[in-house]
Design an enzyme around this catalytic site. Structure first.
Site, short mmCIF file in Angstrom:
data_model
loop_
_atom_site.label_atom_id
_atom_site.label_comp_id
_atom_site.label_asym_id
_atom_site.label_seq_id
_atom_site.Cartn_x
_atom_site.Cartn_y
_atom_site.Cartn_z
N HIS A 104 0.86 -1.19 0.00
CA HIS A 104 0.00 0.00 0.00
C HIS A 104 0.89 1.23 0.00
O HIS A 104 1.93 1.26 0.66
CB HIS A 104 -0.88 0.01 1.25
N ASN A 106 0.42 5.76 -0.25
CA ASN A 106 -0.44 6.93 -0.40
C ASN A 106 0.40 8.18 -0.25
O ASN A 106 1.24 8.26 0.65
CB ASN A 106 -1.55 6.90 0.65
N ARG A 108 -0.44 12.47 -0.33
CA ARG A 108 -1.60 13.34 -0.39
C ARG A 108 -1.26 14.74 0.11
O ARG A 108 -0.30 14.95 0.86
CB ARG A 108 -2.75 12.77 0.43
N HIS A 176 -8.01 -4.97 17.76
CA HIS A 176 -8.83 -6.10 18.23
C HIS A 176 -8.16 -7.44 17.97
O HIS A 176 -8.63 -8.47 18.47
CB HIS A 176 -10.22 -6.05 17.56
#
Length: 304
Positions: A104, A106, A108, A176
């Site tokens: 991944h 990114n 921005r 979690h």
């Protein structure tokens, strides 16, 4: 001062470069492009590659959007202005091979134009990062990946890597499950000019992160794409993909921002894998490669 038009043009060029590199890497599949506009202002170029020789599903998306910022996002970003502009390139690649990692990236830019009045400090910043999610953690690959990112960071600021590596460890954490999404990488947000780092420096750093993607991922893919794998390894890949989906749907800030600002759903959810499995209470065999991978999905491992 750099302009948003310049940022848009350079981010579009980076999208073009990465798509060309990934098509060359795969050797079979080609990107499909969809141009879209956003109600309220702006739009983007969604590019998706599917069913390739090694790339099962991937997206390399560019967007440049603006308009009125919803109240819920004003509170989340802790800003007062109604107007916003945001642009960026976002990438997720899911390979069809369990020994090739998910990746991944990114980059921005965000600004609030209505704050650019005389005597007012502009609200604007850069964000981004790149992280790796192996289905099986290969330590040599992890070291190569982190050393490559450190080299990019060190070109701009000696403190960037350690700071942004910790940020990634903390951000890409599935609370979690009490495990990291993968082996981390670098992550940064609200990066602004300082006494020793100019806006031009930050913009160049953002582009350098973007342009590190293709050579780093090409190396990682080519290390493993021709290795044989078993059905058991494929099933483990599907289980690890389910963790990826859990993180993106529960915690990912970009997903939440896109949904809250009336973004394009197909572009926002392109990060989800094509196939994933949730097995009830699966426990890997002690001493297995699967168990080793779980033991390495921890924060604060010094890969570099």
């Amino acid at each position: 001062m750099i302009t948003k038009e310049q940022i848009v043009a350079d981010y579009q060029a980076i999208q073009d470069e990465i798509c060309a590199a990934l098509e060359h890497l795969d050797g079979v599949a080609k990107f499909e492009q969809e141009l879209w506009t956003r109600e309220g202002g702006g739009g983007g170029r969604t590019r998706v590659i599917q069913n390739g020789d090694i790339l099962e599903k991937g997206g390399v998306n560019f967007s440049a959007v603006g308009g009125q910022l919803p109240e819920v996002m004003k509170k989340a970003l802790k800003v007062d202005s109604d107007d916003f502009f945001a642009t960026g390139v976002s990438i997720v690649i899911h390979p069809n091979h369990p020994l090739v990692p998910i990746i991944h990236m990114n980059i921005r830019y965000f600004e609030m134009p209505s704050t650019f009045g005389e005597g007012k400090e502009p609200v604007r910043w850069f964000g981004g990062g790149i992280d790796l999610t192996p289905h099986y953690v290969v330590e040599d690959d992890a070291k190569f990946f982190h050393k490559s990112l450190k080299a990019v960071c060190d070109r701009f600021n000696a403190g960037f890597y350690n700071r942004f590596k910790k940020w990634a460890d903390d951000y890409f954490f599935i609370k979690h499950r009490d495990e990291t999404r993968g082996i981390g990488g670098i992550f940064y947000d609200r990066l602004t000019a300082t006494e020793d780092t100019s806006w031009d420096d930050i913009f160049e750093f953002s582009k350098a992160v973007g342009r590190s993607f293709a050579p780093v991922y090409t190396e990682l893919v080519n290390r493993h794409r021709n290795e044989a794998f078993t059905e058991q390894q494929q099933q483990w890949q599907y289980q690890r993909r389910s963790r990826y989906a859990e993180f993106n749907l529960v915690y990912d800030a970009g997903t939440k921002f896109g949904l809250e600002t009336n973004g394009r759903i197909e572009s926002i959810l392109m990060s989800l894998p094509p196939t994933a499995k949730w097995l009830y209470n699966f426990q890997p065999e002690a001493g297995s490669e699967e168990a080793k991978t779980l033991s390495l999905l921890k924060k604060d491992i010094n890969w570099a």
